[in-house]
Write an enzyme that holds these catalytic residues in place. Structure first.
Site, mmCIF file in Angstrom:
data_model
loop_
_atom_site.group_PDB
_atom_site.id
_atom_site.type_symbol
_atom_site.label_atom_id
_atom_site.label_comp_id
_atom_site.label_asym_id
_atom_site.label_seq_id
_atom_site.Cartn_x
_atom_site.Cartn_y
_atom_site.Cartn_z
ATOM 1 C CD GLU A 1 -3.227 -1.193 2.017
ATOM 2 O OE1 GLU A 1 -3.564 0.150 2.019
ATOM 3 O OE2 GLU A 1 -3.821 -1.992 2.138
ATOM 4 C CE LYS B 1 3.554 -1.172 8.106
ATOM 5 N NZ LYS B 1 3.843 -1.949 9.220
ATOM 6 C CE1 TYR C 1 -1.590 -0.931 7.929
ATOM 7 C CE2 TYR C 1 -1.502 -0.586 5.718
ATOM 8 C CZ TYR C 1 -0.998 -1.256 6.487
ATOM 9 O OH TYR C 1 -0.860 -2.754 6.761
HETATM 10 P P1 NAD Z 1 -2.257 -7.696 12.849
HETATM 11 O O1 NAD Z 1 -2.771 -6.482 13.273
HETATM 12 O O2 NAD Z 1 -3.607 -9.009 13.066
HETATM 13 O O3 NAD Z 1 -1.646 -8.231 13.785
HETATM 14 C C1 NAD Z 1 -0.594 -7.051 14.436
HETATM 15 C C2 NAD Z 1 0.184 -7.392 15.793
HETATM 16 O O4 NAD Z 1 1.168 -6.131 15.821
HETATM 17 C C3 NAD Z 1 -0.992 -7.323 17.340
HETATM 18 O O5 NAD Z 1 -0.822 -8.676 17.278
HETATM 19 C C4 NAD Z 1 -0.513 -6.228 17.438
HETATM 20 O O6 NAD Z 1 -1.292 -6.428 19.373
HETATM 21 C C5 NAD Z 1 0.365 -5.925 17.460
HETATM 22 N N1 NAD Z 1 0.894 -4.742 18.154
HETATM 23 C C6 NAD Z 1 0.719 -3.296 17.427
HETATM 24 N N2 NAD Z 1 0.689 -2.478 17.565
HETATM 25 C C7 NAD Z 1 1.885 -2.845 18.896
HETATM 26 C C8 NAD Z 1 2.914 -2.369 19.742
HETATM 27 N N3 NAD Z 1 2.935 -1.184 19.570
HETATM 28 N N4 NAD Z 1 3.795 -2.933 20.882
HETATM 29 C C9 NAD Z 1 3.672 -4.357 20.457
HETATM 30 N N5 NAD Z 1 2.723 -5.002 19.952
HETATM 31 C C10 NAD Z 1 1.612 -4.193 19.033
HETATM 32 O O7 NAD Z 1 -1.945 -7.254 11.547
HETATM 33 P P2 NAD Z 1 -1.175 -8.557 10.482
HETATM 34 O O8 NAD Z 1 -2.119 -8.578 9.458
HETATM 35 O O9 NAD Z 1 -0.718 -10.115 10.901
HETATM 36 O O10 NAD Z 1 0.251 -7.283 9.786
HETATM 37 C C11 NAD Z 1 1.247 -8.012 10.246
HETATM 38 C C12 NAD Z 1 2.269 -6.956 9.872
HETATM 39 O O11 NAD Z 1 1.739 -7.103 8.323
HETATM 40 C C13 NAD Z 1 1.791 -5.043 9.857
HETATM 41 O O12 NAD Z 1 3.426 -4.545 9.893
HETATM 42 C C14 NAD Z 1 1.449 -4.945 8.313
HETATM 43 O O13 NAD Z 1 1.353 -3.738 8.282
HETATM 44 C C15 NAD Z 1 1.986 -5.281 7.782
HETATM 45 N N6 NAD Z 1 0.969 -6.258 6.400
HETATM 46 C C16 NAD Z 1 0.151 -7.077 6.130
HETATM 47 C C17 NAD Z 1 -0.966 -7.498 5.171
HETATM 48 C C18 NAD Z 1 -2.278 -7.972 5.794
HETATM 49 O O14 NAD Z 1 -2.682 -8.837 4.598
HETATM 50 N N7 NAD Z 1 -2.457 -8.759 6.607
HETATM 51 C C19 NAD Z 1 -0.460 -7.001 4.177
HETATM 52 C C20 NAD Z 1 0.978 -6.536 4.015
HETATM 53 C C21 NAD Z 1 2.043 -6.164 5.491
HETATM 54 O O1 DAU Z 2 -2.238 -4.384 0.469
HETATM 55 C C1 DAU Z 2 -1.645 -5.059 1.930
HETATM 56 C C2 DAU Z 2 -3.047 -4.434 2.665
HETATM 57 O O2 DAU Z 2 -3.988 -5.023 2.801
HETATM 58 C C3 DAU Z 2 -1.920 -4.835 4.171
HETATM 59 O O3 DAU Z 2 -1.226 -3.621 4.329
HETATM 60 C C4 DAU Z 2 -3.095 -4.486 5.653
HETATM 61 O O4 DAU Z 2 -2.115 -4.831 6.998
HETATM 62 C C5 DAU Z 2 -4.511 -5.435 5.374
HETATM 63 O O5 DAU Z 2 -5.261 -4.541 6.172
HETATM 64 C C6 DAU Z 2 -4.910 -4.973 4.230
HETATM 65 O O6 DAU Z 2 -4.975 -3.386 3.153
HETATM 66 P P1 DAU Z 2 -6.918 -4.170 2.558
HETATM 67 O O7 DAU Z 2 -7.145 -2.207 2.976
HETATM 68 O O8 DAU Z 2 -6.150 -4.281 1.547
HETATM 69 O O9 DAU Z 2 -7.235 -4.911 3.247
HETATM 70 P P2 DAU Z 2 -9.031 -5.269 3.697
HETATM 71 O O10 DAU Z 2 -9.369 -6.823 3.993
HETATM 72 O O11 DAU Z 2 -9.068 -4.471 4.476
HETATM 73 O O12 DAU Z 2 -10.196 -4.536 2.464
HETATM 74 C C7 DAU Z 2 -9.966 -5.859 0.780
HETATM 75 C C8 DAU Z 2 -10.613 -4.706 0.269
HETATM 76 O O13 DAU Z 2 -11.947 -5.464 0.777
HETATM 77 C C9 DAU Z 2 -11.058 -3.652 -0.133
HETATM 78 O O14 DAU Z 2 -10.684 -2.420 -1.052
HETATM 79 C C10 DAU Z 2 -12.105 -2.751 0.613
HETATM 80 C C11 DAU Z 2 -12.465 -4.450 0.196
HETATM 81 N N1 DAU Z 2 -13.623 -4.253 1.376
HETATM 82 C C12 DAU Z 2 -13.007 -4.408 2.506
HETATM 83 C C13 DAU Z 2 -14.054 -4.479 3.858
HETATM 84 C C14 DAU Z 2 -12.842 -4.426 5.265
HETATM 85 C C15 DAU Z 2 -14.778 -3.873 1.181
HETATM 86 O O15 DAU Z 2 -15.736 -4.184 -0.069
HETATM 87 N N2 DAU Z 2 -16.037 -3.987 2.210
HETATM 88 C C16 DAU Z 2 -15.499 -4.608 3.828
HETATM 89 O O16 DAU Z 2 -16.470 -4.715 4.335
#
Ligand code: NAD
Ligand code: DAU
Length: 332
Positions: free
Chosen positions: A125, A151, A147
């Site tokens: 992102e 990042k 967000y």
């Molecule tokens: P998540 O929200 O499931 O987990 C985040 C974790 O970080 C939680 O366990 C929370 O308690 C902990 N945390 C938050 N603030 C904290 C702090 N100040 N100190 C210590 N711990 C803290 O998130 P996720 O989906 O597992 O994402 C993990 C990482 O990957 C993030 O950095 C996110 O930006 C990145 N990321 C996520 C996705 C995705 O699709 N989920 C994609 C690309 C990158």
């Molecule tokens: O691309 C990587 C990112 O993917 C990570 O960095 C973020 O931590 C992770 O949350 C995710 O971000 P998105 O905003 O893409 O994920 P989300 O699941 O919130 O939404 C995915 C897509 O679905 C987005 O286009 C928004 C849409 N959406 C989401 C929600 C929660 C809906 O249409 N309805 C919904 O209720």
């Protein structure tokens, strides 16, 4: 290897902790996690009694604690962040604190303790919405949500430490993950669990925004590879190579849960909703990684996991989550 994994009680972090401990019998991990609403000890419950894993509850912004737990580790892997775009629109404060000040605290600890590697987990992102083609690692950063701006700020600070202090940082930027233990605010677990309950699936806007879906276990393998073989100062994109419109994923979920398409509820769009993300993954593939899971199989396995693990997600969707859900969706 002895690792400090921050944010290891979250979705990707907990999958990564399990991946490392099962693949490397000589590795040990200390997980530091603040246990915010998204952090969940149940995500690591399977590791109870595992002598190679230690859990410490704490904040990555707490410099004294970070130095204490980081002392003697070979590497730090930072997953800690606020991760949900919609919540960053409602209240960005914690996003900035953890995403910027938290990263700064880790960088200072790595520098002071002369730790050999900090792997910082970032996101696709940071490149912003990509109309055509795919963003390579040297593409300009153009984040559009609080967000992704937080990042991007964390990434820039980390790269500034590489430049100024020669701090041994590597960064991964992955696309959208899905799989077991994902908090049910994100679109796939939200839609799967809503569908299982026969509740509407709130699809933002025209439903045609595109995300590149990556199975979390494939991401864990890529992160592991970068941790052990990535080059200091480098950024590595990680993408599943499966770009689809949200409406297509929604239909897949309804098919896999055996529910009708009448459950789809088009709702008002997310403010500033990025249309499409797409990363060029040439660099990580040259390191020897390729996603091993096909999207359709991995989504079916994920739906099956949520079906079998109602005891995990149902408590998460009650209480505090209900208040968030009303605030987020009631007016749409
Ligand atoms: P998540 O929200 O499931 O987990 C985040 C974790 O970080 C939680 O366990 C929370 O308690 C902990 N945390 C938050 N603030 C904290 C702090 N100040 N100190 C210590 N711990 C803290 O998130 P996720 O989906 O597992 O994402 C993990 C990482 O990957 C993030 O950095 C996110 O930006 C990145 N990321 C996520 C996705 C995705 O699709 N989920 C994609 C690309 C990158
Ligand atoms: O691309 C990587 C990112 O993917 C990570 O960095 C973020 O931590 C992770 O949350 C995710 O971000 P998105 O905003 O893409 O994920 P989300 O699941 O919130 O939404 C995915 C897509 O679905 C987005 O286009 C928004 C849409 N959406 C989401 C929600 C929660 C809906 O249409 N309805 C919904 O209720």
């Amino acid at each position: 290897m002895k690792l400090l994994v921050t944010g290891g009680a979250g979705f990707i972090g907990s999958n990564f902790v399990r991946h490392v401990l099962s693949k490397y019998p000589d590795d040990s991990i200390l997980t530091l996690d603040k246990l915010t609403y998204a952090g969940n000890p149940a995500n690591l419950a399977g590791l109870a009694g595992e002598a190679r894993h230690t859990f410490v509850k704490g904040d990555i912004c707490d410099a004294a604690l970070v130095r204490e737990v980081a002392r003697g580790v070979d590497a730090v892997v930072n997953f800690a962040a606020e991760s949900h775009v919609d919540r960053s629109i409602l209240d960005p404060d914690a996003f900035l604190r953890t995403g910027v000040h938290g990263v700064y605290t880790l960088l200072e600890a790595v520098r002071a303790l002369e730790i050999a590697r900090l792997l910082h987990i970032s996101t696709d992102e940071v490149y912003g919405s990509i109309a055509e083609g795919s963003a390579a690692e040297d593409a300009p950063l153009a984040p559009t949500s609080p967000y992704s701006a937080a990042k991007a700020a964390g990434d820039l600070l980390a790269l500034a430490y590489v430049h100024t202090h020669k701090t041994p940082v590597v960064i991964t930027r992955s696309s959208n993950n899905f799989g077991p233990y994902q908090y049910p605010e994100k679109v796939i677990p939200l839609f799967v669990t809503n569908a299982l309950d026969g509740e509407p699936l709130p699809l933002y806007g025209d439903g045609r925004n595109v995300r590149d879906w990556l199975y979390v276990l494939d991401n864990c393998e890529a992160i592991d590879l970068v941790l052990r073989q990535g080059r200091d100062g480098e950024v590595y994109n990680i993408g599943g190579g499966h770009e689809v419109e949200n409406v297509a994923v929604t239909r897949d979920i309804l098919r896999l849960t055996g529910k009708p398409e009448t459950l789809i509820r088009p709702v008002k769009d997310r403010p500033g909703h990025d249309r499409r993300y797409s990363v060029d993954t040439t660099k990580i593939r040259a390191l020897g990684w390729t996603p091993r899971h096909r999207f359709t199989d991995a989504l079916a396995a994920t739906v099956d996991w949520y079906k079998r693990n109602e005891a995990w997600w149902r408590p998460l969707k009650s209480g505090q989550f209900q208040a968030y859900y009303r605030q987020q969706y009631a007016h749409r």
